[in-house]
Design a protein around this motif. Structure first.
Motif, PDB file in Angstrom:
ATOM      1  N   ASP A   1       4.237   0.443   8.900  1.00  0.00           N
ATOM      2  CA  ASP A   1       3.115   1.336   8.884  1.00  0.00           C
ATOM      3  C   ASP A   1       3.433   2.365   7.795  1.00  0.00           C
ATOM      4  N   LYS A   2       2.882   2.124   6.626  1.00  0.00           N
ATOM      5  CA  LYS A   2       3.314   2.849   5.422  1.00  0.00           C
ATOM      6  C   LYS A   2       2.922   4.328   5.484  1.00  0.00           C
ATOM      7  N   LYS A   3       3.918   5.199   5.331  1.00  0.00           N
ATOM      8  CA  LYS A   3       3.670   6.641   5.493  1.00  0.00           C
ATOM      9  C   LYS A   3       4.039   7.445   4.261  1.00  0.00           C
ATOM     10  N   GLN A   4       4.494   6.812   3.223  1.00  0.00           N
ATOM     11  CA  GLN A   4       5.058   7.531   2.075  1.00  0.00           C
ATOM     12  C   GLN A   4       4.897   6.676   0.819  1.00  0.00           C
ATOM     13  N   PRO A   5       5.147   7.236  -0.343  1.00  0.00           N
ATOM     14  CA  PRO A   5       5.090   6.402  -1.543  1.00  0.00           C
ATOM     15  C   PRO A   5       6.170   5.323  -1.529  1.00  0.00           C
ATOM     16  N   TRP A   6       5.776   4.117  -1.851  1.00  0.00           N
ATOM     17  CA  TRP A   6       6.706   2.999  -2.045  1.00  0.00           C
ATOM     18  C   TRP A   6       6.709   2.671  -3.530  1.00  0.00           C
ATOM     19  N   ILE A   7       7.913   2.552  -4.059  1.00  0.00           N
ATOM     20  CA  ILE A   7       8.087   2.283  -5.485  1.00  0.00           C
ATOM     21  C   ILE A   7       8.781   0.937  -5.639  1.00  0.00           C
ATOM     22  N   TRP A   8       8.180   0.060  -6.446  1.00  0.00           N
ATOM     23  CA  TRP A   8       8.874  -1.199  -6.731  1.00  0.00           C
ATOM     24  C   TRP A   8       9.594  -1.057  -8.052  1.00  0.00           C
ATOM     25  N   ARG A   9      10.921  -1.213  -8.037  1.00  0.00           N
ATOM     26  CA  ARG A   9      11.726  -1.083  -9.239  1.00  0.00           C
ATOM     27  C   ARG A   9      12.145  -2.502  -9.632  1.00  0.00           C
ATOM     28  N   CYS A  10      11.511  -3.011 -10.676  1.00  0.00           N
ATOM     29  CA  CYS A  10      11.780  -4.390 -11.098  1.00  0.00           C
ATOM     30  C   CYS A  10      12.737  -4.368 -12.285  1.00  0.00           C
ATOM     31  N   HIS A  11      13.903  -5.004 -12.118  1.00  0.00           N
ATOM     32  CA  HIS A  11      14.919  -4.978 -13.172  1.00  0.00           C
ATOM     33  C   HIS A  11      14.854  -6.216 -14.070  1.00  0.00           C
TER      34      HIS A  11
END
Lengths: 410, 410
Positions: B139-149
């Motif tokens: 249950d998403k409550k905050q910013p989610w960042i995808w860090r793709c290397h």
């Protein structure tokens, strides 16, 4: 999205078929007062060895019964794991040169790890010596439990004395057997680990699944098959197994498979594996792979499963094999001698000659194998399934509810 | 308890000697609004490969600057890692047969992992494709960042389309280079990883420390030494390096060391390593060990450091070698072509012949090696230290402070 019935989150309900309605209800009642409490299990590896194998299903089972449970793993340097492996061996009877540098590297790695992991749970369970000093680096707000899986019957006294500095800060120490008891400040609780009958390693397999898996590794089933499955570690005595096997082959044509995998927290494993490769020949196979389905297939197909350990905290591979109705020959040590009732559900052995003798006896007597296998499964069903282990943790947590929790609760 | 000065928790203050007062103050100011916020970094392995090497010091650095930062690692089955490795390769240009079973195993493992990890942080940073679908199970409550290397310049379109289902739920995607940009829903941010100049792998070594380490592995320094250090992976073209080395040896007597380690999330590594062993001879050494001090010693002692990658998200081993003033020959791809200014601080190459030619040129010209080495270190100092990477994360987190955070804040 996930439709395949193979992908199911198992819960205590799925144990009903093994442990019965009454036991399932009992466990659910014990979980009730702990609903919404928050637990952290912490150990030192996600892969390889018994502890990771318990924590993978146990953390799921605990979540599914309503206790929010995390699994934390510490990160260490090669130095650190070389030291903790020495500690592990010394707790089981070797000696260790306990230098200041060793202590500093050990404590330092845990200090770093404490930064990367909060401890705001209701209960914190620390597994084995590797993450033990973590407790020094937190403002302790809750019961901390040290769960020690190793054989503590003859520890290096100097090392134990040093570790007691950390252990004595804990609120309870869980040991596997009464004979591992030591003079710690926290109360000691004794219970076994357990196996998950529903996972890839233990679930039922069809004959064709078994054959497929063995063929994938070119393991022949034409001759009687002797198997030992365990980490490549001196305390598992792989050389002793090979010697016993050679004696068996003086009388009976058969094959041996030694299967292990290398855990990230065990730097010795790779060396021992490589040394064992020298023994490989057309009858002796040394395999290092992480493949639970292969373990399952081997334990089901083996004529005799050997676990000739010299030290064994509990011996989950014995439990797994007994669950599959295997005929097991186990070292008369640690947890194995509690699991195997000699002559009833397996054999206990104390020497290479005895190992060879019991293997021959079992190969030659199919009825005996079957009878022992049935008894073995029944013992595991009653005592060593993961549901018992869960119940023991619930009892332990509930004991804090009345004794400590009011003080600690945020 | 810990007295040895070797065991010190490094912080941004320790970067002052490299990046100067003004930069340190700037970074501290950017951290101020984030004090006491709570961040989770999540990836798929604690050991091996660039991401684990960044997260180990970055999580410490972030904690030390006042941002409570956790490091979570997902646990997967061998099946899962075999699939995610295929995904990794397909994102970098291979193709993959994207079956329903693959998708189900991939998503299933992350569903299990979501149970074992809370997500109550202020920012959640998910690294690379392995844990990407986690976002579906919270249950998403905050910013989610995808860090793709990884190098996303020529991804398998079908796979990318499937992964977009997850990526598009994120609030930002961090890519290493502008040329990796793709049509994702979240805004894209571009920044490099960086290296920690203070860790065992990169700290200054005395000549005797270097020699000791190399002697420990019986690596001779009598002849010019060519070195490539990287995971055993096709995209690093170890066979190409060996071919180039053989051409070099037609003219100059020298030795080659290929050093790698095997990450728990890379099932191909072991196979490739074993195949490379066939090339071993008195001049070619293939080593699979996890020993940061050895990497350090090799990069400092090498006459030429090669990184002949065919694909390279960024290429941290190039950064490490450049920091040590090594003369570097790197594949003209991905992040390497941004790090190396051809002919100024190293050479960029696109073929085996060119690799051999530049190696010969560098072996024969000590002045050129020294000049390039000096330029290389200066470029890393300005652009590729971990402090820059930290600053970029701070900027990113602060951008949410104004844009999103009010909505998400608990």
């Amino acid at each position: 999205m996930i439709k395949n019935p193979r992908f199911k989150l198992f819960g205590i309900e799925d144990y009903r078929q093994y442990i019965g309605d009454k036991k399932v209800e009992q466990i659910k009642e014990k979980a009730d007062p702990l609903k919404n409490s928050f637990v952290s299990h912490c150990n030192s590896t996600l892969y390889g060895g018994g502890v990771a194998e318990i924590l993978a299903p146990l953390t799921i089972l605990m979540n599914r019964i309503g206790i929010k449970t995390e699994w934390r793993v510490i990160q260490g340097t090669p130095d650190f794991f070389s030291i903790t492996k020495k500690f592990h061996n010394a707790l089981q009877g070797d000696s260790v040169n306990l230098t200041d540098l060793k202590k500093e590297i050990y404590e330092w790695v845990l200090k770093e790890n404490s930064l990367r992991n909060r401890a705001d749970h209701d209960f914190i369970v620390i597994h084995d010596p590797q993450p033990l000093p973590l407790i020094n680096y937190y403002d302790k707000k809750q019961p901390w439990i040290w769960r020690c899986h190793v054989d503590l019957s003859e520890p290096d006294k100097n090392l134990l004395n040093y570790l007691k500095m950390f252990i004595d800060k804990y609120d309870a120490a869980v040991l596997t057997l009464k004979e591992y008891d030591q003079d710690f400040k926290p109360p000691r609780v004794f219970f076994n680990p357990g196996i998950d009958p529903l996972c890839t390693k233990n679930r039922e397999l069809s004959d064709s699944e078994i054959i497929d898996r063995l063929e994938h590794y070119s393991i022949s089933c034409g001759l009687p098959l002797i198997v030992q499955i365990s980490r490549f570690d001196h305390s598992k005595d792989p050389e002793g197994v090979i010697k016993a096997f050679k004696k068996v082959r003086e009388n009976i044509d058969c094959n041996l498979v030694l299967l292990g995998n290398v855990a990230t927290d065990d730097p010795e494993g790779e060396k021992i594996y490589k040394r064992l490769l020298d023994y490989q020949n057309e009858h002796i196979r040394i395999l290092s792979v992480q493949d639970s389905a292969l373990v399952n297939a081997l334990q089901r197909k083996a004529t005799v499963v050997v676990q000739k350990s010299l030290k064994e905290g509990f011996g989950l591979t014995v439990t797994e094999a007994m669950w599959k109705k295997a005929a097991v020959v186990g070292g008369n040590v640690g947890g194995i001698k509690h699991q195997i009732d000699d002559g009833k559900n397996g054999f206990l052995v104390s020497s290479i000659d005895e190992t060879a003798e019991k293997i021959v006896k079992l190969i030659e007597d199919e009825n005996l194998r079957e009878e022992m296998g049935r008894n073995a499964r029944e013992k595991v069903r009653k005592k060593y399934l993961l549901s018992s282990c869960l119940e023991n943790y619930l009892d332990l947590f509930n004991s804090f509810e009345t004794i400590y929790r009011l003080d600690y609760k945020k």
